[in-house]
Design an enzyme around this catalytic site. Structure first.
Site, PDB file in Angstrom:
ATOM      1  N   HIS A   1      11.189  -5.874  -5.438  1.00  0.00           N
ATOM      2  CA  HIS A   1      10.610  -4.543  -5.619  1.00  0.00           C
ATOM      3  C   HIS A   1      11.728  -3.531  -5.889  1.00  0.00           C
ATOM      4  O   HIS A   1      12.677  -3.411  -5.117  1.00  0.00           O
ATOM      5  CB  HIS A   1       9.844  -4.190  -4.343  1.00  0.00           C
ATOM      6  CG  HIS A   1       9.075  -2.921  -4.386  1.00  0.00           C
ATOM      7  ND1 HIS A   1       7.788  -2.843  -4.885  1.00  0.00           N
ATOM      8  CD2 HIS A   1       9.388  -1.670  -3.968  1.00  0.00           C
ATOM      9  CE1 HIS A   1       7.348  -1.598  -4.762  1.00  0.00           C
ATOM     10  NE2 HIS A   1       8.299  -0.862  -4.221  1.00  0.00           N
TER      11      HIS A   1
ATOM     12  N   MET B   1       8.227   6.006  -9.134  1.00  0.00           N
ATOM     13  CA  MET B   1       7.855   7.257  -8.478  1.00  0.00           C
ATOM     14  C   MET B   1       8.460   8.377  -9.306  1.00  0.00           C
ATOM     15  O   MET B   1       9.448   9.021  -8.928  1.00  0.00           O
ATOM     16  CB  MET B   1       8.393   7.255  -7.031  1.00  0.00           C
ATOM     17  CG  MET B   1       7.581   6.358  -6.125  1.00  0.00           C
ATOM     18  SD  MET B   1       8.463   5.874  -4.632  1.00  0.00           S
ATOM     19  CE  MET B   1       9.359   4.466  -5.262  1.00  0.00           C
TER      20      MET B   1
ATOM     21  N   MET C   1       0.081   3.046  -0.946  1.00  0.00           N
ATOM     22  CA  MET C   1       1.256   3.445  -0.166  1.00  0.00           C
ATOM     23  C   MET C   1       0.880   3.586   1.302  1.00  0.00           C
ATOM     24  O   MET C   1      -0.102   4.249   1.638  1.00  0.00           O
ATOM     25  CB  MET C   1       1.800   4.794  -0.659  1.00  0.00           C
ATOM     26  CG  MET C   1       2.478   4.786  -2.018  1.00  0.00           C
ATOM     27  SD  MET C   1       3.926   3.724  -2.174  1.00  0.00           S
ATOM     28  CE  MET C   1       5.006   4.311  -0.870  1.00  0.00           C
TER      29      MET C   1
ATOM     30  N   ASP D   1       2.973  -0.879   0.639  1.00  0.00           N
ATOM     31  CA  ASP D   1       4.387  -0.526   0.531  1.00  0.00           C
ATOM     32  C   ASP D   1       4.701   0.595   1.513  1.00  0.00           C
ATOM     33  O   ASP D   1       4.137   1.684   1.417  1.00  0.00           O
ATOM     34  CB  ASP D   1       4.669  -0.086  -0.917  1.00  0.00           C
ATOM     35  CG  ASP D   1       6.129   0.277  -1.147  1.00  0.00           C
ATOM     36  OD1 ASP D   1       6.960   0.052  -0.249  1.00  0.00           O
ATOM     37  OD2 ASP D   1       6.418   0.777  -2.251  1.00  0.00           O
TER      38      ASP D   1
ATOM     39  N   GLY E   1       6.873   0.729   5.570  1.00  0.00           N
ATOM     40  CA  GLY E   1       6.726   0.417   6.990  1.00  0.00           C
ATOM     41  C   GLY E   1       6.181  -0.971   7.268  1.00  0.00           C
ATOM     42  O   GLY E   1       5.720  -1.244   8.379  1.00  0.00           O
TER      43      GLY E   1
ATOM     44  N   GLY F   1      11.288  -3.282   2.808  1.00  0.00           N
ATOM     45  CA  GLY F   1      12.681  -2.938   2.539  1.00  0.00           C
ATOM     46  C   GLY F   1      13.546  -3.158   3.757  1.00  0.00           C
ATOM     47  O   GLY F   1      14.265  -4.155   3.867  1.00  0.00           O
ATOM     48  N   SER F   2      13.442  -2.238   4.724  1.00  0.00           N
ATOM     49  CA  SER F   2      14.325  -2.332   5.894  1.00  0.00           C
ATOM     50  C   SER F   2      14.079  -3.594   6.708  1.00  0.00           C
ATOM     51  O   SER F   2      15.009  -4.162   7.278  1.00  0.00           O
ATOM     52  CB  SER F   2      14.192  -1.076   6.760  1.00  0.00           C
ATOM     53  OG  SER F   2      12.851  -0.671   6.866  1.00  0.00           O
TER      54      SER F   2
HETATM   55  C1  DX5 Z   1       9.253   4.186  -0.385  1.00  0.00           C
HETATM   56  C2  DX5 Z   1       9.376   2.966  -1.240  1.00  0.00           C
HETATM   57  C3  DX5 Z   1       9.342   1.690  -0.507  1.00  0.00           C
HETATM   58  C4  DX5 Z   1      10.455   1.514   0.502  1.00  0.00           C
HETATM   59  C5  DX5 Z   1       9.914   0.710   1.631  1.00  0.00           C
HETATM   60  O1  DX5 Z   1       8.943   5.275  -1.185  1.00  0.00           O
HETATM   61  O2  DX5 Z   1       8.341   2.916  -2.203  1.00  0.00           O
HETATM   62  O3  DX5 Z   1       9.312   0.592  -1.399  1.00  0.00           O
HETATM   63  O4  DX5 Z   1      11.581   0.851  -0.005  1.00  0.00           O
HETATM   64  O5  DX5 Z   1      10.881   0.645   2.627  1.00  0.00           O
HETATM   65  P1  DX5 Z   1      10.506   0.185   4.095  1.00  0.00           P
HETATM   66  O6  DX5 Z   1       9.975  -1.216   3.993  1.00  0.00           O
HETATM   67  O7  DX5 Z   1      11.799   0.291   4.823  1.00  0.00           O
HETATM   68  O8  DX5 Z   1       9.458   1.137   4.607  1.00  0.00           O
HETATM   69 ZN    ZN Z   2       8.131   1.057  -3.402  1.00  0.00          ZN
END
Ligand code: DX5
Ligand code: ZN
Length: 225
Positions: free
Chosen positions: A31, A66, A135, A173, A175, A195-196
């Site tokens: 992603h 975005m 989201m 996507d 959290g 992500g994290s």
């Molecule tokens: C936020 C992004 C996400 C983000 C998610 O605007 O679209 O893709 O990287 O990161 P985590 O998984 O840490 O919430």
């Molecule tokens: Zn994203």
């Protein structure tokens, strides 16, 4: 449809993206969060980095734009070779036209909606898309907390997709981690961006596998009910 886990490179080391992509082997999509500092209050990367990434990884790229004016920019990501390109409903003047332009490049077309954006206004156009990204945080930054109040919208999207026989992937996507992924899978999501939870782990590939197991288990539990 199989469940997909899509690590977000927003939480990776931007100076070593080839290594970071290699570290999440086994991921279904990679992603890529493209932010323009206008649609969201943050700035990340764009097409040149996507083109470079495509040269160093076999993992299909899932580009989450975005950005304002997706009409102008989105098709370029499809032409470059991204597997899925998602634009924001709130940013697009003519989302159907963008979806058609994307599909003409042989990319999948995705539509994203922010936590506060109702699905209602987009029901008629869902069949123009391959992916609906719901989201689960406000777009712009990684590391935020999953907004559970969005889950009914995921459930509704799943119900509509199934009853309308749409081949629509439903992506969550923001959290997503080992705790929150189960509720998202139960609600009907089948693509999980993290992500994290992935790049913050000591072993990112193991984190991907663990997320997949959790999501599969939650889905199996739902099917058994
Ligand atoms: C936020 C992004 C996400 C983000 C998610 O605007 O679209 O893709 O990287 O990161 P985590 O998984 O840490 O919430
Ligand atoms: Zn994203």
């Amino acid at each position: 449809m199989d469940l997909y886990v899509a690590p977000s490179i927003l939480s990776a080391d931007f100076a070593h993206l080839a290594d970071e992509a290699a570290a999440v082997r086994g991921a279904d999509w990679l992603h890529v969060d493209v932010m323009d500092y206008h649609f969201v209050p943050n700035l990340t990367i764009g097409l040149p980095v996507v083109q470079s990434l495509l040269r160093v990884t076999d993992i299909p790229l899932d580009c989450h734009l975005m950005i304002e004016n997706p009409e102008r920019w989105a098709p370029g990501y499809g032409e470059a070779g991204a597997r899925n390109v998602t634009i924001h409903a709130e940013a697009a003047v003519d989302p159907v036209a963008v979806a058609r332009d994307l599909r003409a490049t042989s990319a999948l077309a995705g539509l994203a909606i922010k936590p506060g954006t109702p699905l209602d206004g987009y029901l008629d156009i869902l069949r123009e898309f391959d992916t609906l990204l719901v989201m689960t945080v406000e777009p712009g930054f990684g590391g935020q907390e999953f907004i559970e109040e969005v889950l009914p919208k995921v459930r509704e999207a799943r119900r509509l997709a199934d009853s309308g026989h749409l081949q629509l992937r439903i992506e969550v996507d923001g959290g997503v981690n080992e705790t929150t992924i189960e509720a998202a899978a139960e609600a009907g999501a089948d693509v999980f961006v993290a992500g994290s939870a992935v790049f913050g782990a000591d072993d990112p590939a193991a984190a991907v596998a663990a997320l997949r197991r959790r999501a599969e288990r939650a889905r199996a539990g739902t099917a058994a009910r």
